[in-house]
Design an enzyme around this catalytic site. Sequence first.
Site, mmCIF file in Angstrom:
data_model
loop_
_atom_site.group_PDB
_atom_site.id
_atom_site.type_symbol
_atom_site.label_atom_id
_atom_site.label_comp_id
_atom_site.label_asym_id
_atom_site.label_seq_id
_atom_site.Cartn_x
_atom_site.Cartn_y
_atom_site.Cartn_z
ATOM 1 N N ARG A 199 0.825 -1.212 0.000
ATOM 2 C CA ARG A 199 0.000 0.000 0.000
ATOM 3 C C ARG A 199 0.863 1.268 0.000
ATOM 4 N NH1 ARG A 199 -3.033 -3.769 -0.365
ATOM 5 N NH2 ARG A 199 -5.172 -3.898 0.397
ATOM 6 N N GLU A 220 -4.192 3.586 6.739
ATOM 7 C CA GLU A 220 -4.074 3.304 5.312
ATOM 8 C C GLU A 220 -4.662 4.458 4.511
ATOM 9 O OE1 GLU A 220 -6.245 1.578 2.460
ATOM 10 O OE2 GLU A 220 -5.360 -0.416 2.570
ATOM 11 N N SER A 272 -10.271 -0.584 4.028
ATOM 12 C CA SER A 272 -9.428 -0.727 5.220
ATOM 13 C C SER A 272 -8.973 0.653 5.684
ATOM 14 C CB SER A 272 -8.184 -1.551 4.898
ATOM 15 O OG SER A 272 -8.559 -2.783 4.362
#
Length: 335
Positions: A161, A331, A235
């Site tokens: 990510r 995130e 998320s």
Amino acid sequence: MNYESNKSLQSLNTFGIDIKAESFVEVRSVDELQNVLSKNRKTIFILGGGSNLLLTQKVKGLVIHNSIFGKKVERDFPKSIYVSAGGGENWHQFVLWCIKKGWGGIENLSLIPGRVGASPIQNIGAYGVELKDVFHKLEAVELATGDIHTFRKKDCQFGYRESIFKKKLKDKYCIIKVYFKLSKNPKLNLNYGSIKQSLEAKKIKNPTIKDVSQVVIEIRSTKLPDPIELGNSGSFFKNPEISKRQFKLVQKSYPHIVFYHLENDKIKIPAGWLIEQCGWKGRRVGNTGSHAKQALVLVNYGNATGKEILRLSIKIINSVEKKFGIKLKLEVNVL
Ligand code: EPU
């Protein structure tokens, strides 16, 4: 082009937060983007699908909504194909287009919200596949100069990510086009537990990319709330990666801990498990809360503010740290 002042971004972020942008413009071509940049003196924020974004305060400066479309076959080989897509293309629609043509590699990334331009920034991933696995190159306009630069895979510094566009080059470029290398003879990636099980449950022995996409869509739909019905940004936290030494200590106290071995000798723990163990799963706090089916997704039950959601995330981070000694990282992009 239509410049708007005090524009509400509520319909442009999947959390559905009602925050205004001081100034807003939608660009539909590279020329329009360069034109806006050449005249602008304000701070710029590039907005794509708004699916990985938590808005906590009025956005100062100019928000540029990237609506540069277009899908194209760039090079066609017997076994592989190079395709490009404009930064404003809807990611899932692009995936479905490739599947329909029989080009494999991104079927596991079905139903991820957002636009193509944001996919390399986040190195989006799901069910054992990451964008970097099919990424060829991208073109981006430098906000300070309006110049077009090409970034190859190694330039993007992809990680979990992560990419250079979240670090050194954060808010410095607008991604206008992404090039992918897909396969006409795809090797399916079915290793992620629930995919295999779901295919078996459907009695599919020789799955196609369409079957895999369908199963991924079904799994995602059962666990992850649809942002149209319940505001969220997928998320909210990353899955933490810890050293083996730290892991052994935690495992001693919590023998049932869920974990995965990583290639870099570290251990990945699902943040959803940690959050659930702290009693947050399905718990509502005011207008926000942790989702009942997937604890690492924070949701907006209606009129939540970005600050309210951020406050809840800090409470969650603190309680996970207190119980496990593991510090969760966000995130989502907080603005
Ligand atoms: N788990 C729990 N409780 C929960 C959620 C998860 O105990 O509430 C445990 C379970 O043991 C489960 C394991 O965590 O088996 C893994 O859960 P899941 O398969 O749902 O995946 P994840 O690790 O929670 C990651 C990505 C998702 C992606 C899925 C599938 C991150 C931060 N999230 O979630 O990505 O869809 O894997 O590949 O890496 C996103 O980035 O927005 C996103 C949704």
